[in-house]
Design an enzyme around this catalytic site. Structure first.
Site, mmCIF file in Angstrom:
data_model
loop_
_atom_site.group_PDB
_atom_site.id
_atom_site.type_symbol
_atom_site.label_atom_id
_atom_site.label_comp_id
_atom_site.label_asym_id
_atom_site.label_seq_id
_atom_site.Cartn_x
_atom_site.Cartn_y
_atom_site.Cartn_z
ATOM 1 N N ASP A 115 0.818 -1.222 0.000
ATOM 2 C CA ASP A 115 0.000 0.000 0.000
ATOM 3 C C ASP A 115 0.853 1.275 0.000
ATOM 4 O OD1 ASP A 115 1.000 -0.304 2.498
ATOM 5 O OD2 ASP A 115 -0.884 0.026 3.564
ATOM 6 N N HIS A 127 25.360 4.639 -16.639
ATOM 7 C CA HIS A 127 24.150 4.815 -15.838
ATOM 8 C C HIS A 127 24.313 4.230 -14.434
ATOM 9 C CE1 HIS A 127 21.490 5.395 -19.655
ATOM 10 N NE2 HIS A 127 22.189 6.466 -19.330
ATOM 11 N N ASP A 179 27.012 12.849 -11.112
ATOM 12 C CA ASP A 179 26.049 13.439 -12.048
ATOM 13 C C ASP A 179 24.744 13.522 -11.274
ATOM 14 O OD1 ASP A 179 24.211 14.061 -14.016
ATOM 15 O OD2 ASP A 179 24.971 12.611 -15.469
ATOM 16 N N ASP A 193 20.954 19.626 -14.105
ATOM 17 C CA ASP A 193 21.671 18.406 -14.509
ATOM 18 C C ASP A 193 23.160 18.748 -14.571
ATOM 19 O OD1 ASP A 193 22.442 16.010 -15.585
ATOM 20 O OD2 ASP A 193 21.426 16.268 -17.511
ATOM 21 N N HIS A 213 28.574 8.835 -25.940
ATOM 22 C CA HIS A 213 27.254 9.491 -25.842
ATOM 23 C C HIS A 213 27.308 10.866 -26.486
ATOM 24 C CE1 HIS A 213 28.591 12.074 -22.462
ATOM 25 N NE2 HIS A 213 29.139 10.992 -21.929
ATOM 26 N N HIS A 267 21.590 17.506 -24.532
ATOM 27 C CA HIS A 267 20.152 17.235 -24.669
ATOM 28 C C HIS A 267 19.427 18.468 -24.164
ATOM 29 C CE1 HIS A 267 19.965 16.452 -20.289
ATOM 30 N NE2 HIS A 267 21.059 15.742 -20.436
ATOM 31 N N HIS A 283 15.680 15.028 -19.671
ATOM 32 C CA HIS A 283 15.861 14.936 -21.124
ATOM 33 C C HIS A 283 14.585 15.534 -21.696
ATOM 34 C CE1 HIS A 283 18.793 11.330 -20.520
ATOM 35 N NE2 HIS A 283 19.314 12.481 -20.165
ATOM 36 N N GLU A 317 27.954 18.317 -22.093
ATOM 37 C CA GLU A 317 28.467 17.278 -21.198
ATOM 38 C C GLU A 317 29.397 16.267 -21.868
ATOM 39 O OE1 GLU A 317 25.503 14.336 -19.940
ATOM 40 O OE2 GLU A 317 23.951 15.588 -20.814
ATOM 41 N N TYR A 319 35.803 7.875 -21.119
ATOM 42 C CA TYR A 319 35.652 6.701 -20.245
ATOM 43 C C TYR A 319 36.615 5.637 -20.736
ATOM 44 C CZ TYR A 319 31.479 9.513 -19.871
ATOM 45 O OH TYR A 319 30.640 10.593 -19.745
ATOM 46 N N ARG A 351 33.429 13.108 -16.764
ATOM 47 C CA ARG A 351 32.453 13.894 -17.521
ATOM 48 C C ARG A 351 32.334 15.246 -16.828
ATOM 49 N NH1 ARG A 351 28.834 10.474 -17.737
ATOM 50 N NH2 ARG A 351 27.323 10.970 -16.119
ATOM 51 N N GLU A 374 29.624 18.420 -16.948
ATOM 52 C CA GLU A 374 28.312 18.761 -17.512
ATOM 53 C C GLU A 374 27.789 20.058 -16.917
ATOM 54 O OE1 GLU A 374 25.151 15.943 -16.649
ATOM 55 O OE2 GLU A 374 23.954 16.753 -18.294
HETATM 56 N N1 GLY Z 1 21.855 12.921 -15.900
HETATM 57 C C1 GLY Z 1 21.378 12.497 -17.118
HETATM 58 C C2 GLY Z 1 22.152 13.076 -18.211
HETATM 59 O O1 GLY Z 1 23.170 13.675 -17.995
HETATM 60 O O2 GLY Z 1 21.751 13.030 -19.331
HETATM 61 MN MN MN Z 2 22.621 15.472 -19.037
HETATM 62 MN MN MN Z 3 23.687 14.491 -16.103
#
Ligand code: GLY
Ligand code: MN
Ligand code: MN
Length: 475
Positions: A45, A252, A269, A280, A363, A367, A374, A419, A423, A440, A442
């Site tokens: 619940d 991820h 991140d 972000d 990547h 975005h 996103h 970003e 890696y 990274r 960002e």
């Molecule tokens: N934190 C998700 C991205 O950087 O796209």
């Molecule tokens: Mn991002």
């Molecule tokens: Mn991010």
């Protein structure tokens, strides 16, 4: 005592203006349906923490569950919402209720959500088109069919049934892509809060290691959450990544329990959501506050790539320009540092054309960012009304056919992330000193008249500045 579920600074006119713009875009004799998100069960619940639907919120500012907006092309707005219920409100909290909703939300009418199935067919009568978000709400298509069926059952009384259905996402996505002053101010504040959270996590790491404590990723995650909440953010905008050492090479990865060791880098991140808007931010820092030289070499390469992407982010540029600028710097650096062997991969141009850099940078650089991390908005110039003439090319790595479309032109008010990263998994032929390093950087950029504003730089990116703020933390 609180008498409304709306925040004290709620400004209904912002949402009324958006509804008026939407109404004007629908065309005559049209009607739009926008349900909010359902509540979702977590276990037995207990429900997941409730999060409204972004489209619904964009047009109403209303965060209660069990609600649906109906807007017609004259701008007349009806809200279906939860009724007042003293018994339920003891358990679940206050409800605005249909009686108070029109004045407080600046809408025309409100009804009990329980009456949706009986009242909605009436609102659909004699309209030509019905608009709703396609493929975003489980079961909505079927509900619309059921409501239209009820309208059709009354054609013998002379009513007309809408003959066209349109995807409302296309219109709302385009509106949401351009952030107004209110949205930009909220996003600036969200990014400032997140930036302080990142600084606190960096400083905690250095301090705990210096004191000989057993530092885990969750200690740093807790620091972020603490800062987000103490500054009024409702929750993280997405699952925070707090990745120590080799975990940073898992794109991820989630904040978990792995040890944060002196000598390792930590990649965080994480960004808070504030009043419906995401931030972000990614920073990568040495756990103990001092970069080693291989770490610094890779860090400075990613930073240079990010600087190139920032310089490419300006009105009139294409959405893909920041990515291409970052890739060129990264590819050059990979050749220079020996991650890629010139004798095997060829020149810089070959590395880019054959996407050889993909082994270490897999990547995209950007975005859209907004209510959703996103965020919505087309990445290409064409729209369903104005299709591009596409050409097809073959992806050099997968061999898949990719349709080339004209990338979106950046305009003031658009918000995107920048970003780039690198890696390095243990790989034969790659200098061992770089193995298991994931970096990274960002930031969140609002495109303005002359370039872009980085709203997330409350936490530095310069490696000397990062070392300095981590030194400050050590007693
Ligand atoms: N934190 C998700 C991205 O950087 O796209
Ligand atoms: Mn991002
Ligand atoms: Mn991010």
């Amino acid at each position: 005592m609180q008498v409304t579920t709306l925040p004290p600074d709620f400004n209904a006119s912002i949402y009324a203006a958006r509804r008026a713009r939407l109404a004007a875009a629908l065309g005559p004799d049209s009607i739009a349906l926008i349900p909010t998100a359902p509540e979702r069960s977590r276990n037995r619940d207990s429900d997941y923490l409730y999060r409204h639907d972004s489209y619904f919120y964009y047009l109403s500012g209303f965060t209660e569950p069990n609600a649906c907006l109906v807007i017609d092309s004259r701008g007349h707005t009806t809200l279906f919402c939860q009724p007042k219920d003293p018994e339920r409100e003891i358990w679940d909290g206050l409800r605005l209720g249909p009686q108070a909703a029109p004045a407080l939300l600046a809408i025309d009418a409100a009804h009990d959500i329980a009456n949706l199935d009986t009242q909605l067919p009436r609102l659909l009568e004699n309209q030509t088109s019905v608009w709703y978000p396609f493929a975003t709400h489980d079961g909505l298509e079927g509900q619309v069919a059921m409501w239209l069926g009820k309208v059709r059952a009354r054609v013998r009384f002379g009513v007309q049934c809408p003959g066209q259905q349109h995807d409302l996402c296309a219109v709302l996505d385009e509106m949401r892509l351009f952030k107004d002053a209110h949205e930009q101010a909220t996003m600036r504040r969200a990014a400032q809060i997140s930036a302080i959270g990142h600084i606190r996590a960096m400083q905690l790491s250095a301090r705990m290691l210096r004191q000989g404590q057993d530092v885990r990723e969750f200690h740093l995650d807790a620091e972020l959450l603490h800062e987000f909440r103490r500054q009024g953010s409702q929750y993280p905008a997405y699952s925070s990544i707090v990745a120590a050492g080799a975990n940073a090479c898992v794109l991820h990865y989630r904040a978990d329990a792995a040890p944060v060791r002196s000598g390792d880098l930590v990649l965080i991140d994480a960004g808070c959501e504030l009043d419906g808007y995401a931030s972000d931010i990614t920073r990568t820092f040495p756990a103990n506050g001092r970069f080693t030289s291989p770490q610094r070499a890779l860090y400075e390469l990613v930073l240079a790539a990010q600087e190139a992407s920032v310089a490419a982010t300006r009105p009139g540029a294409r959405f893909t320009d920041p990515h291409e600028a970052a890739v060129e710097v990264l590819a050059q650096g990979m050749l220079h540092l020996g991650l890629l062997d010139k004798n095997k991969v060829g020149s810089l141009q070959d590395v880019i054309e054959k996407r050889a850099y993909f082994a270490f940078y897999m990547h995209r650089t950007s975005h859209w960012l907004g209510m959703d991390v996103h965020d919505c908005g087309s990445y290409v110039e064409s729209s369903p009304n104005k299709p591009a003439t596409p050409s097809v090319r073959q992806d050099p790595l997968s061999g898949e056919a990719i349709i080339n479309r004209e990338s979106r032109v950046l305009r003031p008010g658009m918000v995107l992330t920048l970003e780039p990263g690198i890696y390095v998994r243990p790989t034969e032929g790659v200098p061992e000193q770089f193995w298991n390093i994931g970096i990274r950087i960002e930031d969140d950029a609002i495109v303005n008249e002359s370039g872009c504003e980085l709203v997330s730089r409350g936490v530095p990116v310069n490696p000397d500045e990062i070392e300095a703020l981590m030194r400050e933390a050590i007693p």
